[in-house]
Write an enzyme that holds these catalytic residues in place. Structure first.
Site, mmCIF file in Angstrom:
data_model
loop_
_atom_site.group_PDB
_atom_site.id
_atom_site.type_symbol
_atom_site.label_atom_id
_atom_site.label_comp_id
_atom_site.label_asym_id
_atom_site.label_seq_id
_atom_site.Cartn_x
_atom_site.Cartn_y
_atom_site.Cartn_z
ATOM 1 N N ASP A 249 85.123 61.070 46.104
ATOM 2 C CA ASP A 249 86.549 60.747 46.132
ATOM 3 C C ASP A 249 87.363 61.980 46.534
ATOM 4 O O ASP A 249 87.346 62.998 45.822
ATOM 5 C CB ASP A 249 86.945 60.287 44.711
ATOM 6 N N ASP A 250 88.053 61.902 47.660
ATOM 7 C CA ASP A 250 88.975 62.981 48.080
ATOM 8 C C ASP A 250 88.274 64.288 48.454
ATOM 9 O O ASP A 250 88.888 65.351 48.377
ATOM 10 C CB ASP A 250 90.010 63.288 46.981
ATOM 11 N N CYS B 250 92.818 55.878 48.999
ATOM 12 C CA CYS B 250 91.592 55.311 48.419
ATOM 13 C C CYS B 250 91.387 53.841 48.775
ATOM 14 O O CYS B 250 90.332 53.466 49.290
ATOM 15 C CB CYS B 250 91.627 55.432 46.896
ATOM 16 N N HIS C 243 88.560 51.105 45.115
ATOM 17 C CA HIS C 243 89.661 51.683 44.349
ATOM 18 C C HIS C 243 90.071 50.665 43.287
ATOM 19 O O HIS C 243 89.805 49.481 43.418
ATOM 20 C CB HIS C 243 90.840 51.957 45.282
ATOM 21 N N ASP D 172 85.875 59.103 50.678
ATOM 22 C CA ASP D 172 86.822 58.061 51.112
ATOM 23 C C ASP D 172 87.951 58.603 51.990
ATOM 24 O O ASP D 172 88.569 57.849 52.736
ATOM 25 C CB ASP D 172 87.343 57.229 49.922
ATOM 26 N N HIS D 173 88.206 59.894 51.937
ATOM 27 C CA HIS D 173 89.140 60.589 52.842
ATOM 28 C C HIS D 173 89.129 62.049 52.465
ATOM 29 O O HIS D 173 88.408 62.455 51.553
ATOM 30 C CB HIS D 173 90.566 60.009 52.766
HETATM 31 CA CA LIG Z 1 90.248 58.881 47.295
#
Ligand SMILES: [Ca+2]
Ligand SMILES: [Ca+2]
Length: 486
Positions: free
Chosen positions: A45-46, A85, A139, A322-323
């Site tokens: 995540d991130d 997300c 998410h 996810d990014h």
């Molecule tokens: Ca994220």
């Protein structure tokens, strides 16, 4: 026998075969008999690109991601479909872009938007796989409401997010508990990611069952709040700050300022905190690095379990974020932007017998490709309506012809097109940015108004979506609990 007879016989045989397959127990139809590969599906995540996996000079160490990459293919120019997300994960897990589904925001009710679309997990369930996992896959907000879905019937229940009794960053004026950073918890066992990794370790440590397994591992870090045990922070005592250019925003168009209006305060707030408490910004950057290392270590535990398992040589491993995330570059803290740092992600595919160990693909790809690629790798039927493109040619040959750029969307009518050299951004109001990554990897010099690049802009503009679905409604209330209770 004429050709019509042959067609009729073929139809009858297919029909008979379908009946036999339907009547067989799933294990007999798919698993050991066919040698179907297991799948280990890891999403973080991130996690941005300031990591040693993607840049040996980057300060954040990701040795476990690197050892995974040595087993398969690293995509050096992989991008999310959307730098948030929910839209990113929905696009990856359904193969449909935000412009098709109308899922543009973190609160959009994705299942309401595409009620009949099978997720990656549902495709594997239908194929007879034992589909399970833990952690953040889609998410969710409203207490896990987005997980009330058939995809997650055999998943571990989500652990609730926990916080220390008070904010830790020493800046009470900055953000909420969810944007806090600091040393916490004392014991790794008190973190959600530890439990998620442990679930996956247990799943991989058991003897293979009758059915092939699809195991999803959703790691929360380095997503905010930026908490990790103290030793992870101490490892980055000497970390520097990301590169920034004074007045970087002077050449941005109105569309950029408008899109960034809601998230501007994160950077402005950080400047104010730094004025009052010198070193706070570096503490924040250090905390992000600590959380990234923490994620890497937990992934390492899962990879160790895979290495010690008989599944090792017949498991497809996917790892993606996810990014990305801005840590102050371009005077921005957060994702929610169409610039490189918010969209460039780690992406690794290990496909035994297909990817060459230690290979690297520099072609630009985005995560709508996950859906068709993973289904193709496992021989599952694909859906012609998919927006993503199958990466199999690149998995076999990283230098295979590939004219397609990566496409990113953030909120309706704002897009970025990333080719090997250029990033072209077009905002809702029609205003544009163009960056030459060969000369300007920090995206400091917007070339969109320079006539000399009109041909470059035209060659990128043609990849913009031609239709844009209306924004789908937000999820206002928690969905009723399914029997599985997610
Ligand atoms: Ca994220
Ligand atoms: Ca600039």
């Amino acid at each position: 026998m004429n050709s019509i007879d042959l067609i009729e016989i073929r139809k009858a045989l297919i029909c008979l075969l379908s009946i036999v397959v339907v009547c067989l127990p799933l294990s007999a139809a798919t698993a050991d008999d066919t040698g179907a590969p297991d799948v280990l599906f890891i999403v973080v995540d991130d996690m941005n690109d300031w990591i040693s996996l993607l840049d040996p000079k980057a300060p954040i160490n990701t040795p476990n991601l690197e050892r995974l990459a040595k087993r398969g293919m690293l995509f050096s120019r992989a991008y999310c479909a959307s730098p948030a997300c929910n839209p990113s994960r929905v696009a990856a897990l359904t193969g449909l872009r935000p412009t098709t589904t109308g899922v543009y925001g973190n609160k959009t009710d994705w299942r309401g938007a595409v009620p009949y679309r099978k997720t990656i997990m549902q495709n594997f369930i239908a194929a007879g796989y034992d589909v399970r996992g833990a952690g953040k896959i889609f998410h969710h907000h409203l207490d896990g409401a987005f997980h009330d879905d058939d995809s997650f019937q055999d998943f571990q229940h989500l652990h609730p997010q926990q916080y220390p009794p008070q904010k830790l960053n020493g800046a009470p004026e900055y953000g909420s508990r969810n944007t806090d950073w600091g040393h916490w918890p004392n014991r790794v066992e008190d973190s959600i990611d530890y439990h998620t990794a442990s679930y996956c370790v247990r799943a991989l440590s058991g003897p293979p069952g009758e059915r092939p397994m699809f195991l999803a591992c959703g790691i929360y870090k380095p997503h905010s709040p930026f908490f990790a045990p103290a030793e992870y922070h101490r490892a980055y005592d000497e970390i520097g700050l990301p590169a920034r250019k004074p007045d970087d925003w002077h050449d941005l168009p109105l569309g950029a300022a408008s899109l960034m209006r809601k998230t501007k305060w994160f950077w402005q707030g950080m400047i104010n905190v730094e004025k009052n408490r010198e070193g706070s910004y570096q503490d924040f950057v250090r905390a992000y690095a600590a959380c990234t290392s923490f994620a890497d270590v937990q992934i390492g535990r899962v990879l160790d379990a895979l290495d010690n398992s008989p599944r090792r040589d017949n498991t497809i491993v996917i790892l993606w974020s996810d990014h990305g995330f801005h840590l102050g570059e371009k005077d921005h803290i957060e994702k929610f932007a169409l610039w490189e740092k918010s969209n460039h992600i780690p992406f690794i595919v290990v496909a035994p017998g297909v990817t060459k160990p230690g290979s690297r693909c520099d072609r630009p790809v985005d995560m709508t490709a996950l859906y068709p690629t993973l289904l193709a790798l496992c021989g599952l039927p694909t859906d012609a309506k998919c927006d993503g493109h199958n990466l199999m040619p690149l998995l076999r040959d990283p230098n295979a012809k590939w004219d397609r750029p990566a496409l990113m969307t953030y909120r309706r009518c704002n897009h970025a097109v990333r080719s090997a050299r250029w990033r072209y951004i077009r905002y809702e109001d029609g205003s544009e940015e163009l960056y030459d990554h060969d000369a300007d990897p920090n995206e400091w010099y917007n070339l969109a108004d320079d006539e000399r690049y009109s041909g470059v802009i035209a060659s990128h503009k043609k990849w913009l979506p031609t239709t844009e679905a209306k924004q789908s409604p937000d999820l206002k209330r928690r969905r009723p609990k399914t029997e599985a209770g997610r």
